[in-house]
Design a protein around this motif. Sequence first.
Motif, PDB file in Angstrom:
ATOM      1  N   GLY A  81       0.608  -1.103   0.565  1.00 27.22           N
ATOM      2  CA  GLY A  81       0.387   0.108   0.339  1.00 27.22           C
ATOM      3  C   GLY A  81       0.813   1.285  -0.105  1.00 27.22           C
ATOM      4  N   TYR A  82       1.994   0.860   0.030  1.00 26.84           N
ATOM      5  CA  TYR A  82       3.104   2.671  -0.087  1.00 26.84           C
ATOM      6  C   TYR A  82       3.609   1.790  -0.525  1.00 26.84           C
ATOM      7  CZ  TYR A  82       2.315   2.706   5.239  1.00 26.84           C
ATOM      8  OH  TYR A  82       1.745   2.836   6.405  1.00 26.84           O
ATOM      9  N   GLY A  84       6.144   2.459  -3.811  1.00 25.61           N
ATOM     10  CA  GLY A  84       7.670   0.915  -4.034  1.00 25.61           C
ATOM     11  C   GLY A  84       7.521  -0.003  -2.889  1.00 25.61           C
ATOM     12  N   GLY A  85       6.090  -0.472  -2.506  1.00 28.21           N
ATOM     13  CA  GLY A  85       6.110  -1.923  -1.443  1.00 28.21           C
ATOM     14  C   GLY A  85       5.185  -2.415  -2.588  1.00 28.21           C
ATOM     15  N   MET A  86       5.970  -2.802  -3.521  1.00 28.30           N
ATOM     16  CA  MET A  86       6.206  -4.196  -4.150  1.00 28.30           C
ATOM     17  C   MET A  86       6.374  -5.413  -4.068  1.00 28.30           C
ATOM     18  SD  MET A  86       3.997  -6.146  -6.572  1.00 28.30           S
ATOM     19  CE  MET A  86       2.853  -4.775  -8.773  1.00 28.30           C
ATOM     20  N   LYS A  87       5.753  -6.556  -3.371  1.00 25.46           N
ATOM     21  CA  LYS A  87       6.799  -7.765  -2.811  1.00 25.46           C
ATOM     22  C   LYS A  87       6.365  -8.966  -4.063  1.00 25.46           C
ATOM     23  CE  LYS A  87       7.136  -6.211   1.417  1.00 25.46           C
ATOM     24  NZ  LYS A  87       8.747  -5.410   2.071  1.00 25.46           N
ATOM     25  N   GLU A  88       7.538  -9.490  -3.885  1.00 21.95           N
ATOM     26  CA  GLU A  88       7.290 -10.789  -5.242  1.00 21.95           C
ATOM     27  C   GLU A  88       7.886 -12.060  -5.031  1.00 21.95           C
ATOM     28  OE1 GLU A  88       8.962  -9.115  -8.821  1.00 21.95           O
ATOM     29  OE2 GLU A  88       6.815  -8.264  -9.723  1.00 21.95           O
TER      30      GLU A  88
END
Length: 144
Positions: A81-82, A84-88
């Motif tokens: 939600g922030y 650059g908060g994409m996690k893969e």
Amino acid sequence: MNNTTYSVKKSEIERKWYIIDAEGKPLGRVATEAARLLRGKHKPTFTPNLDVGDHVIVINCSKVILTGDKINQKVYRHHSGYIGGMKEIKAKDMLANNPEKAMMLAIKGMLPHNSLGRETVKKLRVYAGSEHENQAQKPEKWEF
């Protein structure tokens, strides 16, 4: 002649416990069957607007397989939600570290995305190994 459609009432819903062994089976096939049982689509009393499904226990999630080259290509993504908060996380790592989550995500994605789906997913138990803590419910083995 009676032209009314039968609709099951909440008091008439009977729930059973089923156990699915995922060992050596494709992730999607196991998830599809589990979602079908959770929804209650295998019952003649299936009602789309009610939770008429059964309880499902999925065991041996760590021994599930992915067909083709999905083990290397499939990626699980979520966002905090922030900025650059994409996690893969790759499917290979997800199955190695947290196979229960991979199975849970697959099954949850096949259920309705509303309050009915959120209620239905509560009847799902997922275990990485062959041991489970629901022997008291006397689950039946489900073959597909």
